[in-house]
Design a protein around this motif. Structure first.
Motif, PDB file in Angstrom:
ATOM      1  N   GLU A   3      -2.528  -0.123  -3.748  1.00 13.67           N
ATOM      2  CA  GLU A   3      -3.604   0.157  -2.808  1.00 13.67           C
ATOM      3  C   GLU A   3      -4.194  -1.165  -2.350  1.00 13.67           C
ATOM      4  OE1 GLU A   3      -7.918   2.087  -3.263  1.00 13.67           O
ATOM      5  OE2 GLU A   3      -6.311   3.575  -3.436  1.00 13.67           O
ATOM      6  N   THR A   4      -4.133  -1.417  -1.063  1.00 13.49           N
ATOM      7  CA  THR A   4      -4.615  -2.662  -0.451  1.00 13.49           C
ATOM      8  C   THR A   4      -4.164  -3.906  -1.218  1.00 13.49           C
ATOM      9  OG1 THR A   4      -6.727  -2.519  -1.643  1.00 13.49           O
ATOM     10  CG2 THR A   4      -6.616  -1.543   0.581  1.00 13.49           C
ATOM     11  N   GLY A   5      -2.879  -3.950  -1.551  1.00 10.35           N
ATOM     12  CA  GLY A   5      -2.289  -5.134  -2.153  1.00 10.35           C
ATOM     13  C   GLY A   5      -2.348  -5.217  -3.666  1.00 10.35           C
ATOM     14  N   GLN A   6      -2.946  -4.237  -4.317  1.00  4.75           N
ATOM     15  CA  GLN A   6      -3.061  -4.280  -5.777  1.00  4.75           C
ATOM     16  C   GLN A   6      -2.413  -3.050  -6.406  1.00  4.75           C
ATOM     17  OE1 GLN A   6      -7.407  -4.599  -6.142  1.00  4.75           O
ATOM     18  NE2 GLN A   6      -7.141  -6.740  -6.779  1.00  4.75           N
ATOM     19  N   ARG A   7      -1.931  -3.232  -7.632  1.00  2.93           N
ATOM     20  CA  ARG A   7      -1.407  -2.082  -8.372  1.00  2.93           C
ATOM     21  C   ARG A   7      -2.552  -1.103  -8.605  1.00  2.93           C
ATOM     22  NH1 ARG A   7       0.853  -6.510 -10.527  1.00  2.93           N
ATOM     23  NH2 ARG A   7      -0.690  -6.678 -12.185  1.00  2.93           N
ATOM     24  N   HIS A   8      -2.353   0.123  -8.178  1.00  2.00           N
ATOM     25  CA  HIS A   8      -3.432   1.109  -8.249  1.00  2.00           C
ATOM     26  C   HIS A   8      -2.818   2.506  -8.252  1.00  2.00           C
ATOM     27  CE1 HIS A   8      -7.793   1.920  -7.733  1.00  2.00           C
ATOM     28  NE2 HIS A   8      -7.349   3.090  -7.284  1.00  2.00           N
ATOM     29  N   GLY A   9      -3.085   3.259  -9.341  1.00  2.00           N
ATOM     30  CA  GLY A   9      -2.447   4.557  -9.512  1.00  2.00           C
ATOM     31  C   GLY A   9      -1.397   4.487 -10.603  1.00  2.00           C
ATOM     32  N   GLU A  10      -0.452   5.403 -10.572  1.00  2.00           N
ATOM     33  CA  GLU A  10       0.582   5.436 -11.607  1.00  2.00           C
ATOM     34  C   GLU A  10       1.677   4.417 -11.321  1.00  2.00           C
ATOM     35  OE1 GLU A  10       2.102   9.345 -12.033  1.00  2.00           O
ATOM     36  OE2 GLU A  10       0.206  10.218 -12.703  1.00  2.00           O
TER      37      GLU A  10
ATOM     38  N   HIS B  75       0.853  -1.179   0.000  1.00  2.00           N
ATOM     39  CA  HIS B  75       0.000   0.000   0.000  1.00  2.00           C
ATOM     40  C   HIS B  75       0.898   1.241   0.000  1.00  2.00           C
ATOM     41  CE1 HIS B  75      -3.999   1.836   0.787  1.00  2.00           C
ATOM     42  NE2 HIS B  75      -3.253   2.811   1.314  1.00  2.00           N
ATOM     43  N   GLY B  76       0.748   2.067  -1.031  1.00  2.00           N
ATOM     44  CA  GLY B  76       1.635   3.217  -1.195  1.00  2.00           C
ATOM     45  C   GLY B  76       2.555   2.971  -2.370  1.00  2.00           C
TER      46      GLY B  76
ATOM     47  N   ASP C 168      -1.517   4.448 -15.867  1.00  2.00           N
ATOM     48  CA  ASP C 168      -2.443   4.289 -14.758  1.00  2.00           C
ATOM     49  C   ASP C 168      -2.874   2.835 -14.577  1.00  2.00           C
ATOM     50  OD1 ASP C 168      -2.429   7.060 -14.375  1.00  2.00           O
ATOM     51  OD2 ASP C 168      -4.100   7.353 -15.765  1.00  2.00           O
ATOM     52  N   TYR C 169      -3.069   2.472 -13.313  1.00  2.00           N
ATOM     53  CA  TYR C 169      -3.612   1.172 -12.943  1.00  2.00           C
ATOM     54  C   TYR C 169      -4.828   1.364 -12.046  1.00  2.00           C
ATOM     55  CZ  TYR C 169       0.224  -1.770 -14.646  1.00  2.00           C
ATOM     56  OH  TYR C 169       1.115  -2.448 -15.441  1.00  2.00           O
ATOM     57  N   CYS C 170      -5.720   0.376 -12.103  1.00  2.00           N
ATOM     58  CA  CYS C 170      -6.846   0.333 -11.187  1.00  2.00           C
ATOM     59  C   CYS C 170      -7.127  -1.132 -10.853  1.00  2.00           C
ATOM     60  CB  CYS C 170      -8.086   0.986 -11.797  1.00  2.00           C
ATOM     61  SG  CYS C 170      -9.524   0.989 -10.708  1.00  2.00           S
TER      62      CYS C 170
ATOM     63  N   ASN D 109      -5.144  -3.637 -10.179  1.00  2.00           N
ATOM     64  CA  ASN D 109      -4.219  -4.527 -10.884  1.00  2.00           C
ATOM     65  C   ASN D 109      -4.344  -4.499 -12.403  1.00  2.00           C
ATOM     66  OD1 ASN D 109      -2.485  -5.561  -9.004  1.00  2.00           O
ATOM     67  ND2 ASN D 109      -3.444  -7.567  -8.858  1.00  2.00           N
ATOM     68  N   MET D 110      -5.255  -3.704 -12.950  1.00  2.00           N
ATOM     69  CA  MET D 110      -5.439  -3.661 -14.402  1.00  2.00           C
ATOM     70  C   MET D 110      -5.036  -2.300 -14.959  1.00  2.00           C
ATOM     71  SD  MET D 110      -9.054  -5.694 -14.944  1.00  2.00           S
ATOM     72  CE  MET D 110      -9.923  -4.722 -13.715  1.00  2.00           C
ATOM     73  N   LYS D 111      -4.531  -2.320 -16.193  1.00  2.00           N
ATOM     74  CA  LYS D 111      -4.244  -1.069 -16.881  1.00  2.00           C
ATOM     75  C   LYS D 111      -5.577  -0.353 -17.102  1.00  2.00           C
ATOM     76  CE  LYS D 111      -2.063  -3.388 -20.126  1.00  2.00           C
ATOM     77  NZ  LYS D 111      -1.809  -4.691 -19.434  1.00  2.00           N
ATOM     78  N   HIS D 112      -5.686   0.847 -16.570  1.00  2.00           N
ATOM     79  CA  HIS D 112      -6.979   1.528 -16.596  1.00  2.00           C
ATOM     80  C   HIS D 112      -6.734   3.029 -16.454  1.00  2.00           C
ATOM     81  CE1 HIS D 112     -11.415   1.292 -16.080  1.00  2.00           C
ATOM     82  NE2 HIS D 112     -11.235   2.458 -15.473  1.00  2.00           N
ATOM     83  N   GLY D 113      -7.153   3.790 -17.464  1.00  2.00           N
ATOM     84  CA  GLY D 113      -6.877   5.222 -17.489  1.00  2.00           C
ATOM     85  C   GLY D 113      -5.995   5.553 -18.678  1.00  2.00           C
ATOM     86  N   GLN D 114      -5.050   6.450 -18.488  1.00  2.00           N
ATOM     87  CA  GLN D 114      -4.126   6.833 -19.550  1.00  2.00           C
ATOM     88  C   GLN D 114      -2.791   6.109 -19.380  1.00  2.00           C
ATOM     89  OE1 GLN D 114      -4.828   8.981 -22.272  1.00  2.00           O
ATOM     90  NE2 GLN D 114      -6.870   8.571 -21.451  1.00  2.00           N
ATOM     91  N   GLY D 115      -2.249   5.608 -20.487  1.00  2.00           N
ATOM     92  CA  GLY D 115      -0.980   4.912 -20.395  1.00  2.00           C
ATOM     93  C   GLY D 115      -0.365   4.642 -21.754  1.00  2.00           C
ATOM     94  N   THR D 116       0.916   4.327 -21.725  1.00  2.00           N
ATOM     95  CA  THR D 116       1.669   4.014 -22.955  1.00  2.00           C
ATOM     96  C   THR D 116       2.238   2.613 -22.837  1.00  2.00           C
ATOM     97  OG1 THR D 116       2.271   6.343 -23.255  1.00  2.00           O
ATOM     98  CG2 THR D 116       3.581   4.696 -24.445  1.00  2.00           C
ATOM     99  N   PHE D 117       1.993   1.800 -23.883  1.00  2.00           N
ATOM    100  CA  PHE D 117       2.510   0.428 -23.906  1.00  2.00           C
ATOM    101  C   PHE D 117       3.510   0.312 -25.048  1.00  2.00           C
ATOM    102  CE2 PHE D 117       2.981  -4.007 -23.930  1.00  2.00           C
ATOM    103  CZ  PHE D 117       2.401  -4.549 -22.792  1.00  2.00           C
TER     104      PHE D 117
END
Length: 243
Positions: free
Chosen positions: A48-55, A30-31, A69-71, A73-81
């Motif tokens: 956040e609470t054990g999962q990838r969350h945020g940038e 977390h963090g 961005d992650y939400c 554990n999933m890629k969610h939001g804006q991002g570059t792959f």
């Protein structure tokens, strides 16, 4: 124009591995932190609470990389792959899929800039061919050119309707010298061959049936069938009514 999906590389659901970083009172990640997964992938970013969350930045052992961005554990939001073959997607993600507006640069330097739905081109978008400079502007459905659009070449452009990646039905060629040729495209099945539409060619043969040549006229998507025909009809009526 094939797309390479990130699903081919994802083993992100594996939560085991080494971790250095912040935790909450429950001992969950977390963090901000860095995790090295057993398969060699590395994630550095927010939890956040054990999962990838945020940038965060996820580096795959095969060279692929996601920054964004992650939400949960999933890629969610804006991002570059960045894909291993050299292609790149910059844009919107929804639950690990390309979804919304985004720019995809292919290994051959072609680009698609437009809307996506469930990982495929869908909606309004522009596909630019790097080698020839030609580009298609218009509607896409399930990864294919469909409905109203225009295909732009160096000295002319085609405006009309498309079906399954090919022009079909009424349309017109607009030439830079200041005139248009109206007509219709018919599709027939034949042996595979290459044509004006390049790599889009398959078993479908295109037959252009010209009708008339006019000056430049306004274009309303989906209504190309009337412009040239009305002008021809008016001329014929005038001849019939003349003394």
């Amino acid at each position: 124009m094939s797309d390479i999906g990130s699903d081919d590389f994802d083993d992100e659901q594996n939560k085991l591995g080494e971790y250095e970083g912040d935790r909450n009172e429950a001992g969950e990640r977390h963090g901000f932190g860095k995790a090295v997964l057993p398969n060699g992938d590395v994630y550095q970013g927010h939890y956040e609470t054990g999962q990838r969350h945020g940038e965060g930045t996820y580096r795959f052992k095969n060279g692929a990389r996601y920054i964004g961005d992650y939400c949960q554990n999933m890629k969610h939001g804006q991002g570059t792959f960045y894909y291993p073959d050299g292609s790149k997607y910059e844009g919107s993600w929804v639950e690990d899929l390309r979804h919304g507006h985004g720019l995809y640069t292919y290994p051959n330097r072609d680009t698609y800039d437009g809307e996506w739905l469930h990982h495929v081109r869908h909606g309004q978008g522009i596909y630019h061919h790097h080698d020839t400079g030609a580009e298609y502007k218009g509607s896409w459905v399930n990864g294919k050119m469909e409905s109203a659009g225009e295909y732009i070449h160096t000295h002319h452009r085609y405006k009309g309707s498309f079906v399954n990646n090919y022009p079909c039905g009424p349309g017109r060629y607009v030439f830079h010298i200041g005139c248009e040729q109206h007509g219709e495209f018919h599709q027939t099945e034949q042996d595979r061959g290459e044509g004006e539409w390049g790599e889009l060619s398959s078993n479908t043969a295109l037959k252009w049936i010209p009708k008339c040549i006019t000056g430049l006229t306004p274009w309303t998507p989906g209504r190309d069938s009337t412009a040239g025909e009305k002008e021809t009809s008016s001329a014929e009526e005038g001849a019939e009514n003349s003394p």
